[in-house]
Design an enzyme around this catalytic site. Structure first.
Site, PDB file in Angstrom:
ATOM      1  N   GLN A   1      74.762  46.379 103.533  1.00 13.14           N
ATOM      2  CA  GLN A   1      74.194  45.858 104.778  1.00 13.14           C
ATOM      3  C   GLN A   1      72.871  46.567 105.080  1.00 13.14           C
ATOM      4  O   GLN A   1      72.798  47.794 105.081  1.00 13.14           O
ATOM      5  CB  GLN A   1      75.194  46.067 105.923  1.00 13.14           C
ATOM      6  CG  GLN A   1      74.755  45.468 107.243  1.00 13.14           C
ATOM      7  CD  GLN A   1      74.607  43.953 107.200  1.00 13.14           C
ATOM      8  OE1 GLN A   1      75.424  43.246 106.647  1.00 13.14           O
ATOM      9  NE2 GLN A   1      73.527  43.446 107.782  1.00 13.14           N
TER      10      GLN A   1
ATOM     11  N   ASP B   1      73.764  39.060  97.478  1.00  8.44           N
ATOM     12  CA  ASP B   1      72.699  38.858  98.464  1.00  8.44           C
ATOM     13  C   ASP B   1      71.409  38.369  97.805  1.00  8.44           C
ATOM     14  O   ASP B   1      70.448  38.022  98.497  1.00  8.44           O
ATOM     15  CB  ASP B   1      72.415  40.173  99.218  1.00  8.44           C
ATOM     16  CG  ASP B   1      73.047  40.173 100.606  1.00  8.44           C
ATOM     17  OD1 ASP B   1      73.435  39.086 101.069  1.00  8.44           O
ATOM     18  OD2 ASP B   1      73.131  41.258 101.217  1.00  8.44           O
TER      19      ASP B   1
ATOM     20  N   LYS C   1      81.290  39.139 108.405  1.00 13.19           N
ATOM     21  CA  LYS C   1      81.432  38.883 106.965  1.00 13.19           C
ATOM     22  C   LYS C   1      82.851  39.206 106.517  1.00 13.19           C
ATOM     23  O   LYS C   1      83.454  38.465 105.739  1.00 13.19           O
ATOM     24  CB  LYS C   1      80.400  39.701 106.176  1.00 13.19           C
ATOM     25  CG  LYS C   1      78.979  39.183 106.382  1.00 13.19           C
ATOM     26  CD  LYS C   1      77.896  40.129 105.895  1.00 13.19           C
ATOM     27  CE  LYS C   1      76.522  39.603 106.296  1.00 13.19           C
ATOM     28  NZ  LYS C   1      75.422  40.513 105.971  1.00 13.19           N
TER      29      LYS C   1
END
Ligand code: NAP
Length: 295
Positions: free
Chosen positions: A111, A134, A67
């Site tokens: 994450q 997200d 990422k």
């Protein structure tokens, strides 16, 4: 398209199509890089992404590295927050508050998975819904459920892009999803419903799984079980989307046994090079949207 048209189209060609997520992702990242460069030329700050990694889970480290690399490729500013595995929850929540207030940070990514002592829901709910790239904050989950999405979780969004790119009709299709996680299966089901598919969601208690899967025009597999899905799970001419990622003998492969399944299907995503790169491209795309909404 009607279901009949759909089936007609799917049987038009017997040639196996590899759904090349890597190539589509490259196109998305290239155009984002151009947009970011335009912003910077006009003296605007580049979009900023905070990437929060707790602990040293090796798979998470790989995902976070990918990422961050995509940020570099597109000119997006990424700010790393690598925290020790035993970080206290109130420290993590305080970091979220700081990032929420930071005008140079447009998106916050935590994450997953988090270590067990941390309350995942509490952390995700602390992220501002406007910076939740997200798409896991309850407000964004609710919006998707209502068919009014703001940020769609990146993997489902990437799968939809792949289907659109290859003009695989979703409307009227029988879609079977194996897996009901918050990050893939459930939002994918919502997205498919929103696009007028007829959706069946399977999980570990589903009876006759292979039989249910073999009813699908489009089979989407996100179960985290290496090569679980074999030829008996697919209808001839189906489209197969493999979300699973496993490192076996130093090579990546999916939940679908590609060699067994591919001779039978119309189109399939490879692993690697299918859904994975699209997940990252959609994260960057969500970040660009977040920056636009906040400017
Ligand atoms: P997860 O949270 O572990 O969920 C797995 C789902 O599969 C659960 O709903 C589970 O059912 C179901 N399942 C497990 N075993 C099953 C069985 N034998 N029969 C039927 N259903 C079964 O996994 P996830 O986060 O969704 O990830 C799934 C896979 O995708 C993993 O390999 C992950 O690494 C990969 N992944 C890839 C990307 C990408 O960008 N390509 C992104 C995210 C995840 P229950 O709910 O009943 O337990």
């Amino acid at each position: 398209l009607t279901r009949l048209q759909y089936l007609h189209r799917i049987h038009l060609s017997d040639v196996l199509q590899l759904l090349d997520g890597k190539a589509i992702a490259k196109g998305i990242l290239d155009s984002l890089r151009e947009r970011v460069a335009q912003l910077v030329r006009a003296n605007h700050p580049p979009p900023g992404l905070a990437v929060v990694l707790v602990g040293e889970d090796s798979a998470s480290q790989v995902y976070v590295r990918n990422k961050r690399r995509a940020c570099e490729q597109t000119g997006i500013r990424s700010v790393a927050h690598d925290l020790p595995a035993d970080v206290r929850e109130n420290e993590l929540l305080a970091l979220m508050d700081t990032l929420n207030e930071d005008p140079d940070i447009h998106g916050i990514l935590v994450q997953l998975p988090l270590p067990n002592h941390l309350n995942k829901s509490a952390v995700l709910e602390t992220i501002s819904p406007m910076k939740d790239v997200d798409g896991l904050h309850p407000e964004n989950v609710g919006r998707l459920t209502r068919g009014e999405p703001r940020f769609v979780p990146c993997t489902p969004a990437g799968i939809l892009e792949i289907l659109h790119f290859y003009q695989i009709p979703v409307e009227g299709a029988d879609v079977v999803i194996i897996g009901r996680s918050e990050i893939v299966g459930k939002p994918l089901a919502q997205l498919m419903i929103m696009h007028n598919a007829t959706v069946t969601v399977c999980h570990s208690r589903t009876k006759n799984l292979a039989q249910v899967a073999a009813g699908a025009d489009i089979l989407m597999v996100a179960m985290g079980k290496h090569h679980f899905v074999g030829a008996d799970f697919v209808k001839p001419g189906a489209v197969v989307i493999d979300v699973g990622i496993h490192r076996v003998n130093d090579k990546l492969s999916g939940d679908v046994d590609f060699n067994a399944v591919s001779p039978k299907v119309r189109a399939i995503t490879p692993v690697p090079g299918g859904v994975g790169p699209m997940t990252i491209a959609m994260l960057m795309s969500n970040l660009a949207l977040a920056a636009k909404m906040q400017s």
